[in-house]
Scaffold this motif. Sequence first.
Motif, PDB file in Angstrom:
ATOM      1  N   GLN A   2       4.128  20.257   6.877  1.00 15.73           N
ATOM      2  CA  GLN A   2       3.078  19.445   7.476  1.00 15.73           C
ATOM      3  C   GLN A   2       1.775  19.638   6.711  1.00 15.73           C
ATOM      4  O   GLN A   2       1.298  20.753   6.555  1.00 15.73           O
ATOM      5  N   LEU A   3       1.215  18.528   6.233  1.00 15.26           N
ATOM      6  CA  LEU A   3       0.000  18.551   5.446  1.00 15.26           C
ATOM      7  C   LEU A   3      -1.153  17.993   6.267  1.00 15.26           C
ATOM      8  O   LEU A   3      -0.960  17.385   7.325  1.00 15.26           O
ATOM      9  N   VAL A   4      -2.350  18.171   5.756  1.00 14.02           N
ATOM     10  CA  VAL A   4      -3.521  17.635   6.434  1.00 14.02           C
ATOM     11  C   VAL A   4      -3.433  16.107   6.506  1.00 14.02           C
ATOM     12  O   VAL A   4      -2.924  15.459   5.593  1.00 14.02           O
ATOM     13  N   GLU A   5      -3.888  15.542   7.600  1.00 13.12           N
ATOM     14  CA  GLU A   5      -3.881  14.087   7.780  1.00 13.12           C
ATOM     15  C   GLU A   5      -5.048  13.478   7.013  1.00 13.12           C
ATOM     16  O   GLU A   5      -6.207  13.796   7.268  1.00 13.12           O
ATOM     17  N   THR A   6      -4.746  12.617   6.048  1.00 10.88           N
ATOM     18  CA  THR A   6      -5.814  11.930   5.306  1.00 10.88           C
ATOM     19  C   THR A   6      -6.398  10.818   6.171  1.00 10.88           C
ATOM     20  O   THR A   6      -5.775  10.368   7.133  1.00 10.88           O
ATOM     21  N   ALA A   7      -7.575  10.373   5.813  1.00 12.23           N
ATOM     22  CA  ALA A   7      -8.243   9.313   6.568  1.00 12.23           C
ATOM     23  C   ALA A   7      -8.396   8.066   5.714  1.00 12.23           C
ATOM     24  O   ALA A   7      -8.682   8.162   4.514  1.00 12.23           O
ATOM     25  N   PRO A   8      -8.245   6.876   6.314  1.00 14.47           N
ATOM     26  CA  PRO A   8      -8.495   5.639   5.573  1.00 14.47           C
ATOM     27  C   PRO A   8      -9.992   5.428   5.416  1.00 14.47           C
ATOM     28  O   PRO A   8     -10.775   5.758   6.298  1.00 14.47           O
ATOM     29  N   HIS A   9     -10.381   4.877   4.267  1.00 18.27           N
ATOM     30  CA  HIS A   9     -11.803   4.581   4.057  1.00 18.27           C
ATOM     31  C   HIS A   9     -11.938   3.078   3.800  1.00 18.27           C
ATOM     32  O   HIS A   9     -11.680   2.283   4.682  1.00 18.27           O
ATOM     33  N   GLU A  10     -12.327   2.685   2.623  1.00 16.74           N
ATOM     34  CA  GLU A  10     -12.531   1.264   2.332  1.00 16.74           C
ATOM     35  C   GLU A  10     -11.208   0.505   2.292  1.00 16.74           C
ATOM     36  O   GLU A  10     -10.162   1.053   1.938  1.00 16.74           O
ATOM     37  N   PHE A  11     -11.289  -0.786   2.628  1.00 15.05           N
ATOM     38  CA  PHE A  11     -10.118  -1.652   2.552  1.00 15.05           C
ATOM     39  C   PHE A  11     -10.597  -3.080   2.334  1.00 15.05           C
ATOM     40  O   PHE A  11     -11.580  -3.527   2.955  1.00 15.05           O
ATOM     41  N   ALA A  12      -9.932  -3.810   1.430  1.00 24.50           N
ATOM     42  CA  ALA A  12     -10.241  -5.223   1.200  1.00 24.50           C
ATOM     43  C   ALA A  12      -8.947  -5.947   0.862  1.00 24.50           C
ATOM     44  O   ALA A  12      -8.052  -5.382   0.223  1.00 24.50           O
ATOM     45  N   ALA A  13      -8.843  -7.194   1.309  1.00 27.28           N
ATOM     46  CA  ALA A  13      -7.612  -7.947   1.084  1.00 27.28           C
ATOM     47  C   ALA A  13      -7.872  -9.434   1.261  1.00 27.28           C
ATOM     48  O   ALA A  13      -8.880  -9.849   1.845  1.00 27.28           O
ATOM     49  N   HIS A  14      -6.944 -10.223   0.737  1.00 27.06           N
ATOM     50  CA  HIS A  14      -6.859 -11.646   1.064  1.00 27.06           C
ATOM     51  C   HIS A  14      -5.634 -11.817   1.952  1.00 27.06           C
ATOM     52  O   HIS A  14      -4.501 -11.604   1.495  1.00 27.06           O
ATOM     53  N   PHE A  15      -5.842 -12.191   3.221  1.00 29.48           N
ATOM     54  CA  PHE A  15      -4.743 -12.519   4.123  1.00 29.48           C
ATOM     55  C   PHE A  15      -4.635 -14.048   4.174  1.00 29.48           C
ATOM     56  O   PHE A  15      -5.542 -14.724   4.650  1.00 29.48           O
ATOM     57  N   LEU A  16      -3.538 -14.558   3.685  1.00 34.73           N
ATOM     58  CA  LEU A  16      -3.331 -16.000   3.613  1.00 34.73           C
ATOM     59  C   LEU A  16      -2.299 -16.408   4.673  1.00 34.73           C
ATOM     60  O   LEU A  16      -1.221 -15.805   4.771  1.00 34.73           O
ATOM     61  N   PHE A  17      -2.649 -17.404   5.481  1.00 30.87           N
ATOM     62  CA  PHE A  17      -1.754 -17.891   6.545  1.00 30.87           C
ATOM     63  C   PHE A  17      -1.529 -19.392   6.360  1.00 30.87           C
ATOM     64  O   PHE A  17      -2.486 -20.163   6.269  1.00 30.87           O
ATOM     65  N   ALA A  18      -0.254 -19.791   6.295  1.00 30.56           N
ATOM     66  CA  ALA A  18       0.069 -21.199   6.041  1.00 30.56           C
ATOM     67  C   ALA A  18       1.028 -21.784   7.065  1.00 30.56           C
ATOM     68  O   ALA A  18       1.273 -22.994   7.048  1.00 30.56           O
ATOM     69  N   GLU A  19       1.567 -20.952   7.948  1.00 32.00           N
ATOM     70  CA  GLU A  19       2.591 -21.412   8.886  1.00 32.00           C
ATOM     71  C   GLU A  19       2.094 -22.559   9.774  1.00 32.00           C
ATOM     72  O   GLU A  19       2.862 -23.478  10.104  1.00 32.00           O
ATOM     73  N   HIS A  20       0.818 -22.526  10.139  1.00 30.61           N
ATOM     74  CA  HIS A  20       0.260 -23.544  11.030  1.00 30.61           C
ATOM     75  C   HIS A  20      -0.771 -24.423  10.324  1.00 30.61           C
ATOM     76  O   HIS A  20      -1.626 -25.034  10.978  1.00 30.61           O
ATOM     77  N   GLY A  21      -0.690 -24.483   9.011  1.00 27.09           N
ATOM     78  CA  GLY A  21      -1.590 -25.346   8.255  1.00 27.09           C
ATOM     79  C   GLY A  21      -3.045 -25.022   8.526  1.00 27.09           C
ATOM     80  O   GLY A  21      -3.466 -23.860   8.507  1.00 27.09           O
ATOM     81  N   LEU A  22      -3.856 -26.066   8.782  1.00 26.62           N
ATOM     82  CA  LEU A  22      -5.288 -25.895   9.022  1.00 26.62           C
ATOM     83  C   LEU A  22      -5.635 -25.736  10.499  1.00 26.62           C
ATOM     84  O   LEU A  22      -6.823 -25.698  10.858  1.00 26.62           O
ATOM     85  N   SER A  23      -4.627 -25.606  11.356  1.00 28.82           N
ATOM     86  CA  SER A  23      -4.905 -25.456  12.791  1.00 28.82           C
ATOM     87  C   SER A  23      -5.825 -24.278  13.091  1.00 28.82           C
ATOM     88  O   SER A  23      -6.739 -24.405  13.928  1.00 28.82           O
TER      89      SER A  23
END
Length: 544
Positions: A2-23
């Motif tokens: 068991q190791l020390v639990e790391t922490a999340p810091h910065e995060f960036a992404a492009h989430f693209l959704f197309a299932e429902h078009g422009l709705s």
Amino acid sequence: MQLVETAPHEFAAHFLFAEHGLSPFFACDRRVKEGGGSQRATFQYESEEWEASLSYRDSGLAHPGATLPTGTSFELDEMREFDLYIHSCYDQVGERSLHAHIAPRWQGMESKNGKSISVPDDLDEGVNLHIQGSNIEFERYQPLIRKAAASVGISPGYFRQLHEFSTILDAERYVRLHEGVSGSVHARDGPIAQLGHLLENDRQGRRKLVQYDSDERGRNQPGYYHTATLGPRRIREAFPEHELPKEIKHYYAKEAAGLDSGRALSHPKVGVSYQKSFWDDQLGASASALEQLTVELEETLFSVLAEAGVPLQTGMGTYVEDAYFSAEESNRNRDVVELDFTQIKHRQESVVIKHIADGLAPTAWDALQVLVTDGGEISPQEIAEEADRHPGSVRRALDRIPELVEREYGSVSLRSKYIADLVHDAVKEAKEATRRAAEAGAKAMEAAERGVDESTSAFIAWAAKHDIDVQDRDGGDLKLDFGKVDDIRKKLREGFDLWTSANMPEERYRMAKVRYREDVGSKGNYLSTSDVKSFATTAWRLLD
């Protein structure tokens, strides 16, 4: 383990959704108008209360008119884009949050200045969410967006299925170390510096080693900002199972130098971040991609800490808790890959020694000399011009030394900073050997002109060839300075045989004062960077 639990810091992404078009886009527009320009709401996620706000901004996109190129009716009078802000209500610091910039996507879309906007070929219509957040576990971003959307009156089903062209742009995981134990991480011979020097390409702008020991106000802060950034090819030399380019860093907060040691921010972070700009590929945003991301970041972080001798378990005052890093043990299992810098060095030394020992063609020597002295991007054609060689012969010579050089897109470079240093030493040694050979010939000719017999001139030429300083003055001791030598006994015996063959007094040589330097680290490897020590003795002690 068991190791020390790391922490999340910065995060960036492009989430693209197309299932429902422009709705989803039309729903955002409708809800903002219904709320008089914005919507606000709170919601529960994993026993924590969050707040969401939806607002609009002006768009840089050209209005498509009443109908999109895809045939969809577009009944909005003006082009808008939308901002969804989400933050934890329990966060006292205010940095556990995310922002999603929501923009439409359709085939044939353009900006207001007429520039075409790139859209994946298999996507007719959809929405893109540019995500930027911090201090949130990577896999929670999409569920948080769905919960937040529902809270402001937008169907969460719109944000269920990620398009395959969704991609991660930035992500970091970190631990916060007590400043008293972090020095070995950012030391000049520590793992960050060694990764930067040994593994990165020396010529293509892909090596980034930064070492700042004072902050922006000029205050001394050892380890203030030290980073090593490696592309995927280099990262695999240290972590064979990894493929993501990464930056390893040790850094303090800007205000750290003025804080009391009781404050968490007075202690440094050690983090590892994904570096999208360091490769031509991309990392998707699927569950498996997020798992790969977390595994690689944590394994790299743990290996760097272990190489620096930092304990990987909590306790003993090693780790400092902050608002987002709990300094607790993790339930996840992670491999700790041993960073064997000695093995990496030996692997890189061996390819240099192999080519030097086997003998290099003159054109290859010329190419290497240009590479170790030139400071920028260089092509085979430029090497040929500088070395006064035919371009074809240069290319053939480079093809015969692939372990030493990389060739991409018409340019050539040495494979690493360490190999560059080794080749530089070899080239320098070759030049010195040529100089000594010329001097040896000159001194032999001079001796012959003075009437010195052939056997005596052979000793003089031998000493000149091996750069041995001989002082033989009447009334004084014979002094022999061999400089750096691999096997002093063998070299001294060579000189003794030539000395006695010239009928010069054997006892005078045996009583000669001898000075030499020897590599005491990895004896026998003249390309080693190990420690070199000097010795002084009398010849007979080494001859007998």
